[in-house]
Design a protein around this motif. Structure first.
Motif, short mmCIF file in Angstrom:
data_model
loop_
_atom_site.label_atom_id
_atom_site.label_comp_id
_atom_site.label_asym_id
_atom_site.label_seq_id
_atom_site.Cartn_x
_atom_site.Cartn_y
_atom_site.Cartn_z
N LEU A 72 5.41 10.03 -10.85
CA LEU A 72 4.71 10.66 -9.35
C LEU A 72 4.49 12.12 -8.84
O LEU A 72 3.50 12.07 -8.27
CB LEU A 72 5.48 9.35 -8.21
CG LEU A 72 5.13 8.25 -8.41
CD1 LEU A 72 6.02 7.39 -7.45
CD2 LEU A 72 3.26 7.85 -8.16
N ASP A 73 5.57 12.57 -9.98
CA ASP A 73 5.40 14.08 -9.02
C ASP A 73 4.32 14.54 -9.23
O ASP A 73 4.23 16.64 -8.23
CB ASP A 73 6.89 15.02 -9.27
CG ASP A 73 6.46 14.90 -11.14
OD1 ASP A 73 7.94 15.37 -11.63
OD2 ASP A 73 5.77 14.62 -11.46
N ARG A 74 3.28 14.89 -9.93
CA ARG A 74 1.91 15.67 -9.87
C ARG A 74 0.70 14.82 -8.99
O ARG A 74 -0.37 15.57 -8.86
CB ARG A 74 1.58 15.66 -10.79
CG ARG A 74 0.92 14.14 -11.58
CD ARG A 74 0.33 14.61 -12.91
NE ARG A 74 1.47 15.03 -14.24
CZ ARG A 74 1.40 15.62 -15.29
NH1 ARG A 74 -0.19 15.27 -16.03
NH2 ARG A 74 2.65 15.78 -15.90
N TYR A 75 0.96 13.50 -8.06
CA TYR A 75 0.18 12.97 -7.66
C TYR A 75 0.80 12.98 -5.78
O TYR A 75 1.76 12.82 -5.36
CB TYR A 75 0.58 11.64 -8.13
CG TYR A 75 -0.01 10.97 -9.73
CD1 TYR A 75 0.25 11.58 -10.66
CD2 TYR A 75 -1.71 11.81 -9.78
CE1 TYR A 75 0.17 11.09 -12.26
CE2 TYR A 75 -2.07 11.17 -11.13
CZ TYR A 75 -0.95 11.22 -11.88
OH TYR A 75 -1.50 10.97 -13.96
N THR A 76 -0.53 12.85 -5.04
CA THR A 76 -0.90 13.07 -3.82
C THR A 76 -0.76 11.11 -3.94
O THR A 76 -1.54 10.20 -5.01
CB THR A 76 -1.73 13.41 -3.38
OG1 THR A 76 -1.86 14.30 -3.38
CG2 THR A 76 -2.69 12.68 -2.23
N ILE A 77 0.03 10.74 -3.33
CA ILE A 77 -0.04 9.05 -2.66
C ILE A 77 -0.23 8.71 -1.50
O ILE A 77 0.32 8.68 -0.15
CB ILE A 77 1.44 8.44 -3.28
CG1 ILE A 77 1.90 8.81 -4.02
CG2 ILE A 77 2.14 7.16 -3.26
CD1 ILE A 77 1.07 8.72 -5.54
N ARG A 78 -1.15 7.48 -1.32
CA ARG A 78 -1.36 6.94 -0.03
C ARG A 78 -1.07 5.51 -0.25
O ARG A 78 -1.01 5.36 -1.13
CB ARG A 78 -2.53 6.62 0.15
CG ARG A 78 -3.60 8.85 -0.16
CD ARG A 78 -5.09 8.79 0.42
NE ARG A 78 -5.26 7.52 1.51
CZ ARG A 78 -6.74 7.86 1.99
NH1 ARG A 78 -7.89 7.80 0.83
NH2 ARG A 78 -7.27 7.30 2.90
N TRP A 79 -0.82 5.55 1.46
CA TRP A 79 -1.09 3.85 1.09
C TRP A 79 -2.36 3.39 2.02
O TRP A 79 -2.06 4.19 3.07
CB TRP A 79 0.57 3.71 2.30
CG TRP A 79 1.96 3.81 1.61
CD1 TRP A 79 2.75 5.02 1.26
CD2 TRP A 79 2.36 2.04 1.17
NE1 TRP A 79 3.39 4.72 0.68
CE2 TRP A 79 4.03 3.13 0.12
CE3 TRP A 79 1.94 1.35 0.35
CZ2 TRP A 79 4.76 1.77 0.14
CZ3 TRP A 79 3.09 0.74 -0.22
CH2 TRP A 79 3.93 0.66 -0.88
N PHE A 80 -2.38 2.36 1.54
CA PHE A 80 -3.66 1.57 1.85
C PHE A 80 -3.56 0.23 2.72
O PHE A 80 -2.11 -0.47 2.75
CB PHE A 80 -4.28 1.42 1.17
CG PHE A 80 -5.19 2.50 0.53
CD1 PHE A 80 -4.57 3.00 -0.49
CD2 PHE A 80 -6.53 3.04 1.20
CE1 PHE A 80 -5.11 4.48 -0.64
CE2 PHE A 80 -7.07 4.51 0.77
CZ PHE A 80 -6.48 4.87 -0.50
#
Length: 121
Positions: free
Chosen positions: A29-37
């Motif tokens: 995951l460390d290369r990604y921006t993560i969003r919660w929806f």
């Protein structure tokens, strides 16, 4: 294929707390921006919170600001959403997704099954 798995939902009384987890399988995951929806019945999916790949930048929808906290533990390949002071209007299925940046609605991979959060007395 990039796939995230959400967990931690449940039934909680108003004012209660839950911590949601978003775990990656087969990639880091460390290369990604993560969003919660989240998506409530009869409503469109809406962005709740976002965290940059490093964890150094976060943002929140006005409706959850001051009550929800997004964090990430890249060593555990997991992003969390701590939800406090929950309200009935927080009831929804919560999803996480990897995106290029926080304002993007284009996700990498596909939507997971989500985790149901129900706030009710």
């Amino acid at each position: 294929q990039l796939q995230l798995v959400e967990s931690g939902g449940g039934l909680v009384q108003p004012g209660g707390s839950l911590r949601l987890s978003c775990a990656a399988s087969g990639f880091t995951l460390d290369r990604y921006t993560i969003r919660w929806f989240r998506q409530a019945p009869g409503k469109e999916r809406e962005g709740v919170s976002c965290i940059s790949s490093s964890g150094g930048s976060t943002n929140y929808a006005d409706s959850v600001k001051g009550r929800f906290t997004i964090t990430r533990d890249n060593a555990k390949n997991t992003v969390y959403l701590q939800m406090n002071s929950l309200k009935p209007e927080d009831t929804a299925v919560y999803y996480c997704a990897a995106t290029g940046f926080c304002s993007s609605s284009i996700i990498f991979g596909s939507w997971g099954q989500g985790t149901q959060v129900t706030v009710s007395s």
